[in-house]
Design a protein around this motif. Structure first.
Motif, PDB file in Angstrom:
ATOM      1  N   TRP A 157     -28.484   3.729 -25.234  1.00 44.73           N
ATOM      2  CA  TRP A 157     -27.197   2.790 -24.745  1.00 44.73           C
ATOM      3  C   TRP A 157     -25.846   3.569 -24.608  1.00 44.73           C
ATOM      4  CZ3 TRP A 157     -28.116  -2.457 -24.543  1.00 44.73           C
ATOM      5  CH2 TRP A 157     -29.533  -2.983 -24.854  1.00 44.73           C
TER       6      TRP A 157
ATOM      7  N   GLY B 265     -25.327  -4.904 -17.907  1.00 44.75           N
ATOM      8  CA  GLY B 265     -25.052  -4.455 -19.249  1.00 44.75           C
ATOM      9  C   GLY B 265     -24.579  -6.130 -20.072  1.00 44.75           C
TER      10      GLY B 265
ATOM     11  N   ASP C 232     -16.144  -2.325 -32.412  1.00 41.85           N
ATOM     12  CA  ASP C 232     -17.713  -2.233 -31.676  1.00 41.85           C
ATOM     13  C   ASP C 232     -17.590  -3.252 -30.708  1.00 41.85           C
ATOM     14  OD1 ASP C 232     -18.927  -2.295 -34.364  1.00 41.85           O
ATOM     15  OD2 ASP C 232     -18.710  -0.515 -33.623  1.00 41.85           O
TER      16      ASP C 232
ATOM     17  N   ARG D  15     -16.814   4.511 -19.833  1.00 43.23           N
ATOM     18  CA  ARG D  15     -18.272   4.503 -20.611  1.00 43.23           C
ATOM     19  C   ARG D  15     -18.306   5.330 -21.927  1.00 43.23           C
ATOM     20  NH1 ARG D  15     -22.291   2.936 -14.982  1.00 43.23           N
ATOM     21  NH2 ARG D  15     -20.985   0.544 -15.023  1.00 43.23           N
TER      22      ARG D  15
ATOM     23  N   TYR E 121     -22.007  -3.566 -23.315  1.00 42.40           N
ATOM     24  CA  TYR E 121     -23.451  -2.364 -23.733  1.00 42.40           C
ATOM     25  C   TYR E 121     -24.000  -2.186 -22.970  1.00 42.40           C
ATOM     26  CZ  TYR E 121     -21.266  -2.259 -28.065  1.00 42.40           C
ATOM     27  OH  TYR E 121     -20.773  -1.357 -29.494  1.00 42.40           O
TER      28      TYR E 121
ATOM     29  N   ARG F 162     -21.444   2.048 -24.040  1.00 44.05           N
ATOM     30  CA  ARG F 162     -20.835   0.989 -24.014  1.00 44.05           C
ATOM     31  C   ARG F 162     -19.101   1.051 -23.591  1.00 44.05           C
ATOM     32  NH1 ARG F 162     -19.393   0.745 -30.369  1.00 44.05           N
ATOM     33  NH2 ARG F 162     -18.076   2.694 -30.877  1.00 44.05           N
TER      34      ARG F 162
END
Length: 118
Positions: A36, A111, A89, A45, A93, A38
């Motif tokens: 993963w 995503g 956060d 990224r 993702y 993000r």
């Protein structure tokens, strides 16, 4: 042909939890890694967590103790359990899959948006 499709994103309050799913077909090869990443607007990224076909895990310092990556090889599905979510956060993702051998072959999913509200 490789397919990566993320799901499970959404809006959650600070301290809440979400579980992201990445449907990844075909099954992970012995020389592949999946993980993963993000991304937020205007930024590159960044790695969240990865897992190899052998089950070796790497996770970013920012998520250790809060996020857990796992994989169900039979279902060809990878998960990211996210707990104790913070506003930082918030991001799109993405699922990434790549070969460790050269020339490297990399695949990305489209995503899924995660938004943590304070």
């Amino acid at each position: 042909q490789v397919h990566l499709v993320e799901s499970g994103g959404g809006l959650v309050q600070v301290g809440g939890s979400l579980r992201l799913t990445c449907a990844a077909s075909p099954s992970l090869g012995y020389d592949e890694v999946i993980g993963w990443y993000r991304q937020t607007p205007g930024n590159e990224r960044e790695l969240v967590a990865t897992i190899t076909a052998a089950g070796l895990i790497n996770a970013a310092d920012a998520v250790q103790g809060r996020f857990t990556i796992s994989i169900d090889y039979a279902k060809e599905t990878m998960y990211l359990q996210m707990n104790y979510l913070k506003p930082e956060d918030t991001a799109v993702y993405l699922c990434r899959r790549w070969t460790v051998r050269q020339p490297q072959i990399i695949y990305w999913g489209p995503g899924t948006q995660v938004t943590v509200s304070s």
